[in-house]
Structures are given as C-alpha cells and as structure tokens.
Design an enzyme around this catalytic site. Structure first.
Site, short mmCIF file in Angstrom:
data_model
loop_
_atom_site.label_atom_id
_atom_site.label_comp_id
_atom_site.label_asym_id
_atom_site.label_seq_id
_atom_site.Cartn_x
_atom_site.Cartn_y
_atom_site.Cartn_z
N ARG A 1 24.16 -45.84 -30.16
CA ARG A 1 25.36 -46.67 -30.33
C ARG A 1 26.59 -46.03 -29.69
O ARG A 1 27.44 -46.71 -29.16
CB ARG A 1 25.61 -46.94 -31.82
N GLY B 1 18.60 -38.56 -32.23
CA GLY B 1 18.77 -37.72 -33.41
C GLY B 1 17.93 -36.45 -33.26
O GLY B 1 17.61 -36.04 -32.14
N ARG B 2 17.56 -35.86 -34.37
CA ARG B 2 16.81 -34.59 -34.32
C ARG B 2 15.48 -34.73 -33.60
O ARG B 2 15.10 -33.90 -32.79
CB ARG B 2 16.57 -34.09 -35.74
N ILE B 3 14.73 -35.81 -33.91
CA ILE B 3 13.42 -35.98 -33.28
C ILE B 3 13.58 -36.36 -31.81
O ILE B 3 12.84 -35.88 -30.96
CB ILE B 3 12.56 -37.03 -34.03
N GLU C 1 2.37 -53.11 -40.94
CA GLU C 1 1.35 -52.09 -41.22
C GLU C 1 0.70 -52.32 -42.59
O GLU C 1 1.39 -52.72 -43.53
CB GLU C 1 1.99 -50.70 -41.17
N ARG D 1 9.89 -47.18 -35.80
CA ARG D 1 9.42 -48.12 -36.81
C ARG D 1 8.92 -49.35 -36.08
O ARG D 1 9.46 -49.72 -35.03
CB ARG D 1 10.55 -48.52 -37.77
N HIS E 1 -0.11 -44.92 -37.40
CA HIS E 1 1.09 -44.31 -37.98
C HIS E 1 0.81 -42.87 -38.45
O HIS E 1 0.90 -42.55 -39.63
CB HIS E 1 1.66 -45.14 -39.14
N VAL E 2 0.50 -42.03 -37.49
CA VAL E 2 0.16 -40.63 -37.79
C VAL E 2 1.15 -39.65 -37.16
O VAL E 2 0.83 -38.48 -36.97
CB VAL E 2 -1.29 -40.30 -37.31
N GLY E 3 2.36 -40.13 -36.86
CA GLY E 3 3.34 -39.30 -36.16
C GLY E 3 3.53 -37.91 -36.73
O GLY E 3 3.63 -36.94 -35.98
N ASP F 1 2.58 -45.94 -32.33
CA ASP F 1 2.18 -45.29 -33.58
C ASP F 1 2.57 -46.14 -34.78
O ASP F 1 2.14 -45.87 -35.90
CB ASP F 1 2.83 -43.90 -33.69
#
Length: 332
Positions: free
Chosen positions: A191, A169-171, A277, A248, A295-297, A272
């Site tokens: 997919r 995707g975008r990231i 969590e 995730r 979790h500081v992405g 991350d």
C-alpha cells in the site's frame, strides 16, 4: 470510605482464568505445558454443540488457543465474559475477529518471525517447480516414459528472473533474500513504499505485473486484499508469467485463475492456499500448468514446534503477569 471485599468473586475470576478453549488442534507438547500450568483445556473438536456448551460454561474461559484458519468467530464473544487473550498459532490471523476482541479488551497474539524461513522456502520451492516443470519431469522418470519415449522436453530457467513480491512484510523480505541467490531482480507492491527496503517499489500492482516474470503473493488475508490478484493482473503477467501464492486463498480470484490457466493467458501457477480449503476445484486439480500444495507453507516438524512454543508462551506469560510476547499490530 468503606471497602467491601467479595472473596468468592476473586476466586471465581481466578478459576475463570484457568480454562483454555482450544479451537482446532494443538501438539501434545503444547497441551502438556498448559496442563502443567494448571490450565484446563476444553477442545471444541470434542464438544458436540459448542454454542450450548459456551452458554453454560463460557464464563470459565480465560484463554483461547486457535490458528489463523479456524480463528475465533465474533459470535463466541458474548458467551465469554472473562476472556482475556486469544493466542493464534500462525502469523496470519484473518480468521480471528480482532475488532470484536478489541471491543472487549481481549488481547490477540500471533506467531511472527518463527515461520519466515519455512514459508519463504515453500515459495521458492513452488517457483522452481513451475519454471523447471518439476511434476512433469518427475513423472517422466517415474512412469518409465524416459526409457520408452526418450528425453523430457526442455523446461525454463528459474535464474535471473524479474520477481515481483506482493507484500513486503517479514516473510516477503525473507523471500526476496532467497530469490537473490537465484540472481533475481526484485520489486514489490504494498500500500505504501517502505523506506528501509532496497528493492524497486511499484504503487500499482498492474504495472508491476506487466514488468515482471513472476509474482509471489505474501500479503495478509481479509477484506482489504480479497481478489487483489484478479483477471486483469493475470493478463498483465501474461502467457509466460508465473504466479505463486503462499498468502491466503482469498488474495487470488480462483475462478479467474482457472480460466487464465486453461486459456494459457497465464503461464503457470504454484499454490499453497485456496479459497475454500481444504476443497480444491476439480478444474484446478486437472490442469498440468499448476503446482498444488495442501497449505503446508510452514508445515515442518521444526517450524510447527517453534510456532506451538510461542503460542503457549503468550498464554503462560499473560497468566503470569498480564503481558504477552507477540501481540498482533492492532493490539500492540
């Protein structure tokens, strides 16, 4: 035909649309913008029994401001007859029960694009830290071991690696672009093949894992991707392989990962995100072939400000004319 107008109903609905339920936290700037628009904010964190409160006051809520982690439980919906919008601060929204929202004609928004650069930088940072054994090198300098014992052992290069991106995707595309600066050859697994993406496509994650040096996971969470990176994928990546997860925690089978790292069937991991969590298993924390982040992405002052602005913009836009800027795909 006779038309009956009930002014008090119109007034009560208008009042309902003026209240925001805040799940999680929000910056002072965001809260001030909402209050300036005469929106009253009810914080779940300051409400002792939220279900009791919703039972009594739920009809006053027109908006929910939340994040991808805290989300919005579907069980809240029955107490929120006048809810119109759930504005999620984050690109991931797996904590929000979108299906329950859609059934009640509630729009869900998120914050895409504004965190692409930051999250992709975090992925690269983790990849570099794994290959160059950053934590061990830093400790070698800081502890005085360099002076006492001599040079640190050689590490491995991060340049010219075969990098497989799980999710494009975008990231994922932003990660790929940054990897190119390190001479990486890029492939990806999703997919279905994306026609506008120039990188090599794998229809099988296992095949990609066998062929690459490093996998970077950046797929959405949820049931469809739960434990997609399992023991078999880790074995295919192998003892020289690197696994980076900025997606995730649910995407990676955490117990299988711990065993693979302990037994050196997988070389290194940079994480991350985690399954439960903020709890990180002690077995994971004790390993020296894993780099851990809390979790500081996207957690920089600049990016979180941009995300907060977009979260508020979606609410204020809807308040003004019923439109939103960045609806999730299911609502677009």
């Amino acid at each position: 035909t006779m038309i009956f107008v009930y002014p008090f109903l119109t007034v009560s609905l208008a009042l309902a649309m003026k209240n925001v339920l805040l799940i999680g936290s929000a910056s002072t700037e965001v809260l001030e913008r909402l209050q300036k628009a005469e929106l009253e904010v009810q914080k779940v964190s300051e409400t002792p029994n939220i279900i009791d409160w919703l039972e009594e006051h739920g009809s006053s809520i027109g908006y929910i401001l939340t994040n991808g982690h805290d989300g919005c439980p579907g069980s809240y919906m029955k107490w929120l007859p006048n809810l119109r919008l759930i504005s999620c601060n984050g690109v991931g929204y797996d904590g929000v029960d979108v299906e329950a929202a859609l059934k009640k004609d509630v729009i869900v928004t998120h914050t895409p694009n504004v965190l692409n650069a930051e999250t992709s930088t975090t992925a690269i940072m983790l990849m570099l830290a794994c290959y160059r054994d950053f934590l061990s090198c830093e400790n070698h300098a800081r502890s005085g071991a360099w002076e006492a014992q001599g040079a640190h052992a050689l590490t491995r290069t991060a340049d010219n690696r075969k990098v497989g991106i799980l999710g494009m995707g975008r990231i994922g595309q932003a990660i790929a672009e940054k990897c190119l600066a390190f001479g990486s050859s890029i492939s990806y697994h999703t997919r279905s093949k994306k026609d506008d993406i120039p990188y090599q496509y794998y229809s099988s994650l296992m095949d990609m894992a066998r062929d690459v040096d490093c996998i970077i996971a950046i797929v959405p969470g949820g049931a469809g991707t739960k434990h997609i990176v399992n023991a078999e994928v880790m074995n295919a990546l192998g003892p020289e392989g690197v696994l980076i997860n900025v997606a995730r925690g649910s995407v990676v089978h955490e117990q299988a990962l711990i065993k693979a790292l302990q037994e050196k069937r997988l070389g290194w991991a940079g994480l991350d995100v985690f399954e439960n969590e903020p709890k990180i298993p002690e077995e994971l924390r004790s390993l020296d072939n894993v780099v851990l982040l809390p979790h500081v992405g996207s957690a920089t002052v600049e990016t979180r400000a941009a995300m907060g602005t977009l979260t508020a913009d979606n609410i204020l836009s809807h308040l003004k004319d019923g439109t939103v800027l960045t609806a999730v795909p299911e609502c677009a």
